[in-house]
Design an enzyme around this catalytic site. Structure first.
Site, PDB file in Angstrom:
ATOM      1  N   ILE A 144       0.900  -0.941  -0.104  1.00 21.69           N
ATOM      2  CA  ILE A 144      -0.069  -0.158   0.014  1.00 21.69           C
ATOM      3  C   ILE A 144       0.716   1.279  -0.004  1.00 21.69           C
ATOM      4  O   ILE A 144       0.409   2.265  -0.460  1.00 21.69           O
ATOM      5  CB  ILE A 144      -0.859   0.003   1.362  1.00 21.69           C
ATOM      6  CG1 ILE A 144       0.003   0.029   2.288  1.00 21.69           C
ATOM      7  CG2 ILE A 144      -2.202  -1.053   1.038  1.00 21.69           C
ATOM      8  CD1 ILE A 144      -1.065   0.250   3.769  1.00 21.69           C
ATOM      9  N   GLU A 145       2.225   0.957   0.548  1.00 18.10           N
ATOM     10  CA  GLU A 145       2.828   2.397   0.398  1.00 18.10           C
ATOM     11  C   GLU A 145       3.375   2.589  -0.964  1.00 18.10           C
ATOM     12  O   GLU A 145       3.579   3.746  -1.508  1.00 18.10           O
ATOM     13  CB  GLU A 145       4.385   2.083   1.432  1.00 18.10           C
ATOM     14  CG  GLU A 145       3.943   2.263   2.699  1.00 18.10           C
ATOM     15  CD  GLU A 145       3.879   3.634   3.313  1.00 18.10           C
ATOM     16  OE1 GLU A 145       4.183   4.497   2.446  1.00 18.10           O
ATOM     17  OE2 GLU A 145       3.780   3.789   4.229  1.00 18.10           O
ATOM     18  N   SER A 146       3.854   1.678  -1.713  1.00 16.90           N
ATOM     19  CA  SER A 146       4.609   2.152  -3.142  1.00 16.90           C
ATOM     20  C   SER A 146       4.187   1.149  -4.099  1.00 16.90           C
ATOM     21  O   SER A 146       4.614   1.336  -5.530  1.00 16.90           O
ATOM     22  CB  SER A 146       5.926   1.966  -2.776  1.00 16.90           C
ATOM     23  OG  SER A 146       6.365   0.611  -2.632  1.00 16.90           O
ATOM     24  N   TYR A 248      -5.625   3.990   5.432  1.00 15.00           N
ATOM     25  CA  TYR A 248      -4.485   3.342   5.456  1.00 15.00           C
ATOM     26  C   TYR A 248      -4.229   1.854   6.280  1.00 15.00           C
ATOM     27  O   TYR A 248      -3.971   0.807   5.670  1.00 15.00           O
ATOM     28  CB  TYR A 248      -3.155   4.235   6.362  1.00 15.00           C
ATOM     29  CG  TYR A 248      -1.740   4.023   6.011  1.00 15.00           C
ATOM     30  CD1 TYR A 248      -1.513   3.953   4.600  1.00 15.00           C
ATOM     31  CD2 TYR A 248      -1.241   3.151   6.726  1.00 15.00           C
ATOM     32  CE1 TYR A 248       0.027   3.882   4.310  1.00 15.00           C
ATOM     33  CE2 TYR A 248       0.301   2.948   6.627  1.00 15.00           C
ATOM     34  CZ  TYR A 248       0.860   3.215   5.293  1.00 15.00           C
ATOM     35  OH  TYR A 248       1.867   2.841   4.851  1.00 15.00           O
TER      36      TYR A 248
END
Length: 502
Positions: A144-146, A248
């Protein structure tokens, strides 16, 4: 009688109200949020991600049969999440469901490619997490970050697989300069991220709060806790968190679900042979350009960039500090054996900075003044790529991209590229027009007398209209030049000024 019935009805309503209040779901079950902001990695187009991953997975092997997505009841999602062998709390609610549906429906192709990339990255993440005793489920955080893109850069400047901001990355020992950005180094950034997560857990003691703080910073999480009377449950402080952070943790829970239950939704990993190559690492102590390695060892530049994304300008500054270079194992011995050849391969073309310019100051040498240049063109043929074109024309891929304003390594057959610059002779100055009887001005000892443009115009008019005979009487004096034109007397003084003669 009526009074008794009324009292009875009021009593029933009160009891029902209390029962309803007790039955009202709290915490996670009441979360209904349509204002969440999706993480940036989830808003990218698949074609952009494929280019950023520097992988051609369009013809990848699919080891299971693709099909339409299968939707399940809430109870199925809840049970599957609850049964995952996880140290972390992976609870289910409507927001988590929306992210599961996003992965299973709208982003199913992206999930397929990330599963393939996970074969390379997840073992690396697990090894670091296990070394520090952290939950292995955190390996899905970069999903989910990158979107598992080591070169990802957010709008705020967070960079790499783990999306470190500049100061945070430096604070955890990552080197960042013009040539090297270790936030993009999969190994070093993973080690830094694990240390950061460990420090956050020492503060909060709750993994949901840790993940929230990883996204928005401990300061914002502390504010949300303070606004809710010191409550330290993520779902109880949910609405006090920034909108991005609200989505998130649910996205992280959904990522854990889809990465374990992708087959139940007919999603298949897109396996690629380029991701299963055995790799090895060598330390480089000299300055080397990646294209020098490409030219000697015949490794595609794109593969070197994918394996070593930390080198921002394709330059390894090993002469400043030793750096690790990742290569296919089959090329490792060749690199060691041909190290001197690689270092000196077209060295003058790749490294043009001068160590000293003292000779230009003491007059012993001078730089060549730049003349005019013209572009050299090349038309792309079948089988060409930027690396081969650069080698053929003795230039670099970086220069080709700059000259042609290219944002990726993809080329289309027939495209005309600028592949170099060539010097062309400077245009010769036009010869001065020959002096004639009208423009002649003799020099005197005191200086040159110059005929003004006004006088020239008058002379041309005289010639054109045949007002005056061709014979003219032009006399020269030390003071100036006199001429008679159609009854008008003019004097040309030094400096080209004109005035009527008295």
């Amino acid at each position: 009688m009526k009074r008794t019935i009324l009292i009875g009805l009021i009593t029933v309503w009160a009891v029902l109200g209390l029962i309803a209040q007790e039955a009202l779901p709290t915490g996670a079950e009441t979360i209904q949020d349509s204002a969440i902001v999706y993480p940036e990695s989830m808003t990218e187009n698949l074609s952009d991600l494929l280019r950023n991953w520097q992988l051609d997975l369009s013809n990848a092997d699919i080891d299971c049969r693709r099909g339409e997505n299968v939707t399940f009841q809430d109870s199925v999602y809840l049970k599957r999440l609850h049964n995952l062998p996880s140290e972390m709390e992976l609870s289910y609610n409507s927001v988590v469901r929306s992210y599961i549906e996003m992965y299973a429906v709208r982003k199913r192709d992206q999930v397929s490619y990330m599963l393939a990339l996970g074969d390379y990255y997840f073992p690396m993440f697990e090894q670091a997490l296990d070394r520090y005793g952290l939950p292995l489920e955190l390996k899905y955080l970069p999903v989910i970050e990158s979107a598992l893109n080591p070169a990802a850069v957010s709008r705020a400047g967070a960079t790499g697989l783990w999306q470190f901001m500049l100061q945070t990355g430096k604070g955890y020992g990552l080197e960042v300069n013009s040539l090297v950005d270790e936030r993009r180094d999969p190994y070093k950034s993973t080690d830094a991220a694990v240390n950061y997560l460990k420090d956050l857990y020492a503060i909060y003691g709750d993994w949901n709060l840790v993940i929230a703080a990883y996204n928005c910073g401990p300061g914002n999480v502390n504010k949300a806790i303070a606004r809710n009377g010191g409550k330290r449950d993520y779902w109880e402080i949910y609405y006090s968190l920034p909108r991005e952070t609200r989505g998130y943790v649910p996205a992280f829970i959904a990522a854990n679900y889809i990465m374990n239950h992708y087959a139940d939704h007919n999603i298949c990993p897109a396996h690629s042979s380029s991701l299963t190559v055995a790799l090895d690492t060598v330390h480089v102590n000299e300055r080397i350009h990646l294209e020098q390695i490409t030219g000697v060892l015949n490794i595609p530049l794109e593969e070197l960039q994918r394996l070593n994304p930390q080198f921002r300008r394709n330059v390894i500054p090993g002469d400043f500090k030793s750096h690790a270079l990742v290569l296919p194992s089959e090329k490792m011995y060749a690199f060691i054996d041909k190290n001197d050849t690689i270092v000196n391969f077209d060295k003058g073309r790749y490294f043009t900075h001068r160590a000293s310019t003292e000779k230009y100051l003491d007059g012993s040498a001078s730089s060549v003044s730049g003349g005019n240049t013209a572009n050299v063109y090349y038309r792309v043929k079948n089988g060409d790529n930027l690396s081969t074109i650069a080698r053929k024309n003795k230039t670099t891929v970086a220069k080709l991209k700059s000259w042609n304003s290219l944002t990726s390594n993809k080329l289309s057959i027939g495209k005309q590229l600028i592949v170099g610059k060539k010097a062309v002779p400077a245009p010769q100055p036009k010869p001065e027009p020959q002096n004639n009887e009208y423009t002649r001005a003799e020099s005197s000892s005191e200086g040159s007398n110059i005929i003004s443009s006004y006088l020239k115009d008058q002379l041309k008019k005289v010639e054109k209209n045949n007002i005056q005979d061709e014979s003219e009487d032009i006399s020269e004096t030390g003071e100036g030049v006199e001429t008679e034109l159609s009854g008008m007397e003019l004097e040309v003084e030094e400096g080209g000024e004109t005035s009527p003669l008295e």
